[in-house]
Write a protein that holds these residues in place. Structure first.
Motif, short mmCIF file in Angstrom:
data_model
loop_
_atom_site.label_atom_id
_atom_site.label_comp_id
_atom_site.label_asym_id
_atom_site.label_seq_id
_atom_site.Cartn_x
_atom_site.Cartn_y
_atom_site.Cartn_z
N ALA A 78 44.65 -38.20 6.59
CA ALA A 78 44.66 -37.03 7.47
C ALA A 78 45.76 -36.05 7.05
N LEU A 79 46.92 -36.54 6.68
CA LEU A 79 48.00 -35.67 6.25
C LEU A 79 47.67 -35.02 4.91
N LYS A 80 47.09 -35.78 4.00
CA LYS A 80 46.69 -35.20 2.71
C LYS A 80 45.68 -34.09 2.91
N THR A 81 44.71 -34.30 3.79
CA THR A 81 43.70 -33.27 4.08
C THR A 81 44.36 -32.04 4.68
N LEU A 82 45.25 -32.25 5.61
CA LEU A 82 45.95 -31.14 6.25
C LEU A 82 46.76 -30.35 5.23
N CYS A 83 47.45 -31.03 4.33
CA CYS A 83 48.25 -30.36 3.32
C CYS A 83 47.38 -29.55 2.36
N SER A 84 46.27 -30.12 1.96
CA SER A 84 45.38 -29.38 1.04
C SER A 84 44.77 -28.19 1.75
N PHE A 85 44.42 -28.35 3.02
CA PHE A 85 43.87 -27.24 3.81
C PHE A 85 44.92 -26.16 3.98
N SER A 86 46.16 -26.56 4.20
CA SER A 86 47.24 -25.60 4.38
C SER A 86 47.48 -24.80 3.12
N SER A 87 47.38 -25.43 1.93
CA SER A 87 47.59 -24.70 0.68
C SER A 87 46.46 -23.72 0.42
#
Length: 91
Positions: A78-87
């Motif tokens: 979930a955090l990895k997805t959030l970080c990629s979405f944020s970038s």
């Protein structure tokens, strides 16, 4: 030493009993009513601010927090997805 100019005013309303208590306390402390109210209020304000800004931890909790900061867990999906979405949003 810098002298702070007193150019701000605070007004408050009270009943006669409250005013009498404050006046008695001011007399006991050999200060004016204004000085007594200001000094007392500032002391309490500092206590209230400290309660809000200072976090007191038990020794156990301090160790847990320091351990988490020094050895952070691996990011979950979930955090990895959030970080990629944020970038994506930033670009």
């Amino acid at each position: 030493m810098e002298v702070a100019l007193k150019n701000e005013r605070i007004a408050l309303k009270t009943n006669s009993k409250q005013k009498n208590v404050l006046e008695r306390a001011a007399v006991i402390n050999h200060v004016s009513l204004s000085s007594y109210i200001l000094t007392s209020s500032l002391k309490q304000a500092q206590v209230d601010i400290a309660k809000n800004e200072i976090l007191v931890l038990s020794e156990r909790d301090r160790h847990l927090i320091m351990s988490a900061l020094e050895n952070p867990p691996e990011p979950n999906e979930a955090l990895k997805t959030l970080c990629s979405f944020s970038s994506i949003i930033k670009n």
